[in-house]
Scaffold this motif. Structure first.
Motif, PDB file in Angstrom:
ATOM      1  N   ASP A 354       0.819  -1.200   0.000  1.00  0.00           N
ATOM      2  CA  ASP A 354       0.000   0.000   0.000  1.00  0.00           C
ATOM      3  C   ASP A 354       0.859   1.259   0.000  1.00  0.00           C
ATOM      4  OD1 ASP A 354      -2.367  -1.345  -0.092  1.00  0.00           O
ATOM      5  OD2 ASP A 354      -3.006  -0.875   1.949  1.00  0.00           O
ATOM      6  N   ALA A 355       1.972   1.234   0.739  1.00  0.00           N
ATOM      7  CA  ALA A 355       2.850   2.402   0.805  1.00  0.00           C
ATOM      8  C   ALA A 355       3.383   2.766  -0.575  1.00  0.00           C
ATOM      9  CB  ALA A 355       4.005   2.134   1.764  1.00  0.00           C
ATOM     10  N   ILE A 356       3.821   1.764  -1.339  1.00  0.00           N
ATOM     11  CA  ILE A 356       4.334   2.019  -2.688  1.00  0.00           C
ATOM     12  C   ILE A 356       3.205   2.485  -3.611  1.00  0.00           C
ATOM     13  CG2 ILE A 356       5.558   1.058  -4.658  1.00  0.00           C
ATOM     14  CD1 ILE A 356       7.206   1.225  -2.080  1.00  0.00           C
ATOM     15  N   ALA A 357       2.038   1.884  -3.483  1.00  0.00           N
ATOM     16  CA  ALA A 357       0.899   2.277  -4.316  1.00  0.00           C
ATOM     17  C   ALA A 357       0.508   3.726  -4.057  1.00  0.00           C
ATOM     18  CB  ALA A 357      -0.287   1.352  -4.052  1.00  0.00           C
ATOM     19  N   ILE A 358       0.503   4.133  -2.800  1.00  0.00           N
ATOM     20  CA  ILE A 358       0.165   5.516  -2.456  1.00  0.00           C
ATOM     21  C   ILE A 358       1.205   6.471  -3.034  1.00  0.00           C
ATOM     22  CG2 ILE A 358      -0.086   7.150  -0.551  1.00  0.00           C
ATOM     23  CD1 ILE A 358      -1.080   4.721   1.143  1.00  0.00           C
ATOM     24  N   ALA A 359       2.487   6.086  -2.934  1.00  0.00           N
ATOM     25  CA  ALA A 359       3.553   6.932  -3.469  1.00  0.00           C
ATOM     26  C   ALA A 359       3.401   7.123  -4.976  1.00  0.00           C
ATOM     27  CB  ALA A 359       4.911   6.316  -3.151  1.00  0.00           C
ATOM     28  N   ILE A 360       3.086   6.040  -5.676  1.00  0.00           N
ATOM     29  CA  ILE A 360       2.901   6.131  -7.129  1.00  0.00           C
ATOM     30  C   ILE A 360       1.715   7.015  -7.469  1.00  0.00           C
ATOM     31  CG2 ILE A 360       2.290   4.797  -9.191  1.00  0.00           C
ATOM     32  CD1 ILE A 360       3.942   2.476  -7.981  1.00  0.00           C
ATOM     33  N   SER A 361       0.621   6.861  -6.746  1.00  0.00           N
ATOM     34  CA  SER A 361      -0.571   7.674  -7.043  1.00  0.00           C
ATOM     35  C   SER A 361      -0.304   9.149  -6.818  1.00  0.00           C
ATOM     36  CB  SER A 361      -1.743   7.214  -6.163  1.00  0.00           C
ATOM     37  OG  SER A 361      -1.534   7.541  -4.799  1.00  0.00           O
ATOM     38  N   SER A 362       0.606   9.470  -5.891  1.00  0.00           N
ATOM     39  CA  SER A 362       0.901  10.880  -5.608  1.00  0.00           C
ATOM     40  C   SER A 362       1.745  11.531  -6.694  1.00  0.00           C
ATOM     41  CB  SER A 362       1.615  10.999  -4.262  1.00  0.00           C
ATOM     42  OG  SER A 362       2.939  10.517  -4.343  1.00  0.00           O
ATOM     43  N   CYS A 363       2.287  10.711  -7.607  1.00  0.00           N
ATOM     44  CA  CYS A 363       3.128  11.249  -8.686  1.00  0.00           C
ATOM     45  C   CYS A 363       2.332  11.509  -9.965  1.00  0.00           C
ATOM     46  CB  CYS A 363       4.277  10.284  -8.987  1.00  0.00           C
ATOM     47  SG  CYS A 363       5.486  10.164  -7.660  1.00  0.00           S
ATOM     48  N   ALA A 364       1.027  11.363  -9.908  1.00  0.00           N
ATOM     49  CA  ALA A 364       0.180  11.654 -11.074  1.00  0.00           C
ATOM     50  C   ALA A 364       0.457  13.071 -11.587  1.00  0.00           C
ATOM     51  CB  ALA A 364      -1.282  11.494 -10.682  1.00  0.00           C
ATOM     52  N   PRO A 365       0.438  13.282 -12.904  1.00  0.00           N
ATOM     53  CA  PRO A 365      -0.144  12.413 -13.930  1.00  0.00           C
ATOM     54  C   PRO A 365       0.783  11.323 -14.472  1.00  0.00           C
ATOM     55  CG  PRO A 365       0.535  14.447 -14.937  1.00  0.00           C
ATOM     56  CD  PRO A 365       0.811  14.599 -13.460  1.00  0.00           C
ATOM     57  N   LYS A 366       1.970  11.166 -13.884  1.00  0.00           N
ATOM     58  CA  LYS A 366       2.837  10.083 -14.335  1.00  0.00           C
ATOM     59  C   LYS A 366       2.163   8.737 -14.069  1.00  0.00           C
ATOM     60  CE  LYS A 366       7.539  11.918 -14.106  1.00  0.00           C
ATOM     61  NZ  LYS A 366       8.902  11.703 -13.539  1.00  0.00           N
ATOM     62  N   THR A 367       2.329   7.815 -15.009  1.00  0.00           N
ATOM     63  CA  THR A 367       1.834   6.457 -14.801  1.00  0.00           C
ATOM     64  C   THR A 367       2.854   5.675 -13.988  1.00  0.00           C
ATOM     65  OG1 THR A 367       2.890   5.581 -16.795  1.00  0.00           O
ATOM     66  CG2 THR A 367       0.667   6.550 -17.029  1.00  0.00           C
ATOM     67  N   ALA A 368       2.461   4.497 -13.514  1.00  0.00           N
ATOM     68  CA  ALA A 368       3.380   3.662 -12.754  1.00  0.00           C
ATOM     69  C   ALA A 368       4.629   3.344 -13.573  1.00  0.00           C
ATOM     70  CB  ALA A 368       2.681   2.376 -12.329  1.00  0.00           C
ATOM     71  N   LYS A 369       4.428   3.067 -14.858  1.00  0.00           N
ATOM     72  CA  LYS A 369       5.566   2.725 -15.714  1.00  0.00           C
ATOM     73  C   LYS A 369       6.518   3.903 -15.877  1.00  0.00           C
ATOM     74  CE  LYS A 369       6.664   0.747 -20.245  1.00  0.00           C
ATOM     75  NZ  LYS A 369       6.120   0.200 -21.514  1.00  0.00           N
ATOM     76  N   GLU A 370       5.997   5.117 -15.802  1.00  0.00           N
ATOM     77  CA  GLU A 370       6.823   6.309 -15.988  1.00  0.00           C
ATOM     78  C   GLU A 370       7.517   6.762 -14.710  1.00  0.00           C
ATOM     79  OE1 GLU A 370       4.247   8.565 -19.502  1.00  0.00           O
ATOM     80  OE2 GLU A 370       3.682   8.792 -17.378  1.00  0.00           O
ATOM     81  N   CYS A 371       7.094   6.278 -13.557  1.00  0.00           N
ATOM     82  CA  CYS A 371       7.668   6.710 -12.279  1.00  0.00           C
ATOM     83  C   CYS A 371       9.129   6.266 -12.156  1.00  0.00           C
ATOM     84  CB  CYS A 371       6.861   6.143 -11.115  1.00  0.00           C
ATOM     85  SG  CYS A 371       5.387   7.093 -10.715  1.00  0.00           S
ATOM     86  N   ARG A 372       9.959   7.192 -11.742  1.00  0.00           N
ATOM     87  CA  ARG A 372      11.382   6.922 -11.541  1.00  0.00           C
ATOM     88  C   ARG A 372      11.587   6.583 -10.059  1.00  0.00           C
ATOM     89  NH1 ARG A 372      14.459   9.209 -15.893  1.00  0.00           N
ATOM     90  NH2 ARG A 372      16.182   9.878 -14.533  1.00  0.00           N
ATOM     91  N   ILE A 373      11.714   5.286  -9.798  1.00  0.00           N
ATOM     92  CA  ILE A 373      11.767   4.783  -8.428  1.00  0.00           C
ATOM     93  C   ILE A 373      13.140   4.179  -8.153  1.00  0.00           C
ATOM     94  CG2 ILE A 373      10.745   3.199  -6.742  1.00  0.00           C
ATOM     95  CD1 ILE A 373       8.179   3.249  -8.384  1.00  0.00           C
ATOM     96  N   VAL A 374      13.702   4.516  -7.001  1.00  0.00           N
ATOM     97  CA  VAL A 374      14.959   3.917  -6.547  1.00  0.00           C
ATOM     98  C   VAL A 374      14.714   3.322  -5.172  1.00  0.00           C
ATOM     99  CG1 VAL A 374      17.364   4.319  -5.917  1.00  0.00           C
ATOM    100  CG2 VAL A 374      16.358   5.555  -7.858  1.00  0.00           C
ATOM    101  N   GLN A 375      15.087   2.066  -5.005  1.00  0.00           N
ATOM    102  CA  GLN A 375      14.934   1.362  -3.735  1.00  0.00           C
ATOM    103  C   GLN A 375      16.308   1.038  -3.176  1.00  0.00           C
ATOM    104  OE1 GLN A 375      12.727  -2.313  -4.043  1.00  0.00           O
ATOM    105  NE2 GLN A 375      13.396  -3.047  -2.039  1.00  0.00           N
ATOM    106  N   ILE A 376      16.555   1.433  -1.908  1.00  0.00           N
ATOM    107  CA  ILE A 376      17.837   1.171  -1.259  1.00  0.00           C
ATOM    108  C   ILE A 376      17.598   0.475   0.082  1.00  0.00           C
ATOM    109  CG2 ILE A 376      18.986   3.121  -2.352  1.00  0.00           C
ATOM    110  CD1 ILE A 376      18.654   4.685   0.256  1.00  0.00           C
ATOM    111  N   LYS A 377      18.597  -0.233   0.563  1.00  0.00           N
ATOM    112  CA  LYS A 377      18.475  -0.855   1.889  1.00  0.00           C
ATOM    113  C   LYS A 377      18.446   0.222   2.961  1.00  0.00           C
ATOM    114  CE  LYS A 377      20.572  -4.239   4.999  1.00  0.00           C
ATOM    115  NZ  LYS A 377      21.668  -5.228   5.183  1.00  0.00           N
TER     116      LYS A 377
END
Length: 425
Positions: A354-377
């Protein structure tokens, strides 16, 4: 907690390895011992020597402290460890002892007893009106060894930042010293640390400093014993080397930064703003570090013992993360440091999915595929990362990064937990 509804879209992710310079020592204890032996020291026979140990997650802290203890014993001294961590550990003696135990620093591991106390002695007042304190056990000893990593600070930029000076001014000052320094406000933090360290060196029995520099892989590249009279100048020089060697995020223009864990042993700010681009309010010198649009924190490190300072610098976190939060420890640290923003609770998601889904929705109008996401430990371990498909072509031609896989669907467990960068951990 916000419900995201059924079927949110997620981008595909690929694994990558960031490549940094890798200067390192092959034998850290031997290097530490050789550097200490080069010092011109007085007769230490039967002298009680306090060795300061902090709350940061320094990779080789146990072997380094063990080498210091062995060196002092060889000279006939009677060494002991003192926690040098300001108000950390809930500003209690037992709490600070527990922090050291969590880092592996115990009497059996380093060869010397740990004397944990919050009692402090007032050394005096600086010209700018700051009371300077010293751990009572350390002050009453025959000498103090200040052992700490030198690195970029999380709240200010100056020629001396986090290292020996800060351990003297804040760490060894216990709760009273930390309160006095941080009470000057973030804008004056750098000058306050420096002036307090100068007075500390004048009035406390500092025997020598032992500076540790790590590379971007958390490996020790320098360990150097420094006489008191050279601590200020040499720390300034070593800070330049530390900054040149530190890790960074190679992907640029990040929409969403996912941080798997934060903790005090990772950074004094929980997550290092030199990496996250999210400094505390009033921090100086961070304007050149780009901040992601959204920062998601998934959890706390085990060694943080519930101290979640820095969680408030994220936008989204999880219910599980907050359930692991120790409010007393977090709030004591935050209030002492003048960082109540860093203690605030961000938007709460039911789980990591849910946390990732909320983050993606907040980047609208970018789609999920267009979101530039970096995941680190975390902001300390930056070699292995996961990156969204929007970066694939861009990073495939970058000489400083090695692409390890093709983009694949984001993976979540049945409990909604995101697959970790290091899936074996």
């Amino acid at each position: 907690m916000l419900e995201t509804g059924a079927g949110p879209e997620f981008p595909r992710m690929f694994r990558a390895q960031q490549l940094f310079p890798r200067k390192r020592l092959d034998d850290v204890p031997a290097a530490a011992t050789a550097s200490m032996e080069a010092l011109a020291l007085p007769d230490l026979s039967e002298k009680h020597i306090a060795v300061a140990a902090g709350s940061r997650g320094i990779a080789d802290i146990v072997p380094v402290l063990r080498s210091v203890v062995a060196f002092l014993k060889k000279r006939g001294a009677v060494p002991f460890i003192v926690p040098a961590m300001g108000s950390h550990g809930g500003a209690t003696a037992d709490g600070q002892l527990h922090v050291l135990e969590g880092l592996g620093v115990t009497e059996s591991s380093v060869g010397a007893p740990v004397r944990s106390s919050m009692d402090a002695v007032l050394l005096g007042r600086t010209e700018d009106g700051i009371d300077v304190w010293c751990d009572k056990n350390a002050f009453e000893s025959d000498g103090i060894v200040v052992c700490n990593r030198v690195k970029a600070h999380t709240d200010f930029k100056m020629h001396v930042e986090s290292g020996l000076c800060k351990m003297m001014a804040v760490g060894l000052g216990k709760h009273k010293g930390a309160t006095a320094i941080h009470g000057q406000g973030v804008a004056k933090l750098g000058p306050s640390v420096l002036s307090a360290a100068v007075l500390f060196l004048e009035r406390a029995p500092v025997l020598f400093g032992l500076a540790i520099i790590e590379n971007a892989y958390e490996e020790t590249m320098i360990v150097e014993a420094i006489p008191p009279g050279r601590c200020l100048q040499r720390e300034e020089e070593l800070l330049l080397e530390a900054k040149a060697a530190m890790g960074r995020l190679i992907p640029k223009d990040i929409d969403i930064l996912v941080v798997e864990q934060i903790g005090k042993e990772i950074s004094g700010a929980g997550m290092d703003p030199n990496i996250s681009g999210r400094p505390m309010k009033g921090a100086l010198g961070f304007s050149e570090i780009a901040s992601p649009e959204v920062v998601v924190v998934l959890g706390l490190t085990e060694h943080s013992s519930g101290n979640a300072i820095g969680i408030g610098l994220a936008d989204i976190t999880t219910l599980r993360a907050v359930r692991g939060l120790d409010f007393a420890s977090t709030y004591t640290n935050g209030v002492t440091a003048g960082d109540i923003r860093g203690c605030a609770i961000p938007l709460l998601a039911n789980d990591e999915r849910d946390a990732i889904a909320i983050a993606i929705s907040s980047c609208a109008p970018k789609t999920a595929k267009e979101c530039r996401i970096v995941q680190i430990k975390n902001t300390l371990e930056l070699s292995s990362i996961a990156v969204s498909e929007a970066y694939f072509d861009e990073l495939s031609g970058n000489a400083d990064i090695r692409v390890l896989s093709s983009p694949e669907p984001m993976r979540f467990s049945k409990d909604g937990n995101l697959e970790r960068v290091d899936a074996s951990s």
